[in-house]
Write an enzyme that holds these catalytic residues in place. Sequence first.
Site, PDB file in Angstrom:
ATOM      1  N   HIS A  42      10.380  -1.608   8.118  1.00  0.00           N
ATOM      2  CA  HIS A  42       9.704  -2.812   7.617  1.00  0.00           C
ATOM      3  C   HIS A  42       9.299  -2.625   6.154  1.00  0.00           C
ATOM      4  CE1 HIS A  42       7.106  -6.465   8.408  1.00  0.00           C
ATOM      5  NE2 HIS A  42       6.577  -6.009   7.279  1.00  0.00           N
ATOM      6  N   GLU A  43       8.616  -1.503   5.865  1.00  0.00           N
ATOM      7  CA  GLU A  43       8.157  -1.270   4.496  1.00  0.00           C
ATOM      8  C   GLU A  43       9.321  -0.947   3.563  1.00  0.00           C
ATOM      9  OE1 GLU A  43       5.244  -2.130   3.804  1.00  0.00           O
ATOM     10  OE2 GLU A  43       4.526  -2.272   5.868  1.00  0.00           O
ATOM     11  N   HIS A  55      10.700  -4.214   2.199  1.00  0.00           N
ATOM     12  CA  HIS A  55       9.919  -4.735   1.070  1.00  0.00           C
ATOM     13  C   HIS A  55      10.229  -3.955  -0.210  1.00  0.00           C
ATOM     14  CE1 HIS A  55       7.552  -7.450   3.438  1.00  0.00           C
ATOM     15  NE2 HIS A  55       6.906  -6.519   4.112  1.00  0.00           N
ATOM     16  N   ASP A  58       2.953 -11.360   6.291  1.00  0.00           N
ATOM     17  CA  ASP A  58       3.991 -11.776   5.345  1.00  0.00           C
ATOM     18  C   ASP A  58       4.300 -13.262   5.485  1.00  0.00           C
ATOM     19  OD1 ASP A  58       4.189  -9.094   4.616  1.00  0.00           O
ATOM     20  OD2 ASP A  58       5.783  -8.704   6.073  1.00  0.00           O
TER      21      ASP A  58
END
Length: 239
Positions: free
Chosen positions: A18-19, A22, A94
């Site tokens: 997930h990170e 980004h 988000d």
Amino acid sequence: ERRSLALSEKEKENTAYHEAGHAILIEVLEHTDPLHKVTIIPRGPSLGSTMWLPEEDKFTLRRNEILDDLVVAMGGRVAEEIKFGDVTNGAMGDIRQATHLARKMVCAWGMSERMGMVEYGEDEGTVFLARDISRSRNYSEATAQQIDEEVKRLIDQAYAKAKDLLTQHRDKLDVIAAALLEFETLDGSHIKEIMEHGRMLNPPENPKSPPAPPPLPVSSEPKSRPQEDEDEGGLPGEL
């Protein structure tokens, strides 16, 4: 940091991807601020964080910057979908942020070609019915529907762009996620190295490695000469 929060290996892996999603988008998009740090150490309500900071004080936002911010916001959910073929509820923040930005673009900042240079806000005039006190719009239901459609179009467009970019950089997605699982926190320079070279040239210290043993104490007592030297006397090599 909430290091006491015990996460399963499955949740750690999901957070790492997930990170990483980004982080990659912050690096490859043209109008984003520089990436500062990305971590999978839980902080507050988040299981991980990606931080990017402007190089100087900013008081205004350009349209291209906001559009890229929307793409970055979609990166976590897209990365989950690419890796696992499924998504979690971890993108709630988000989604909230992206919806807020997109609605501001349409309703307050005049950044929608379809809706034009018009403010679609709350009517601050006097209201007389109790049910109208909490919300009183100054536009019609038809316009409200158009606003909703335009907000959704902006977010769908950002999601599609995020998916296209992360698919192009799928190999880097795997490398960054693996590095986060190993080191937990990476600086922006580490992400840049992976994007440029496919690996970290200067990896951080591994937080899981055991600490180095303390140095042995040095004795202050003088060392005695070997007995055979004392018996022989003279310099080495003398007859």
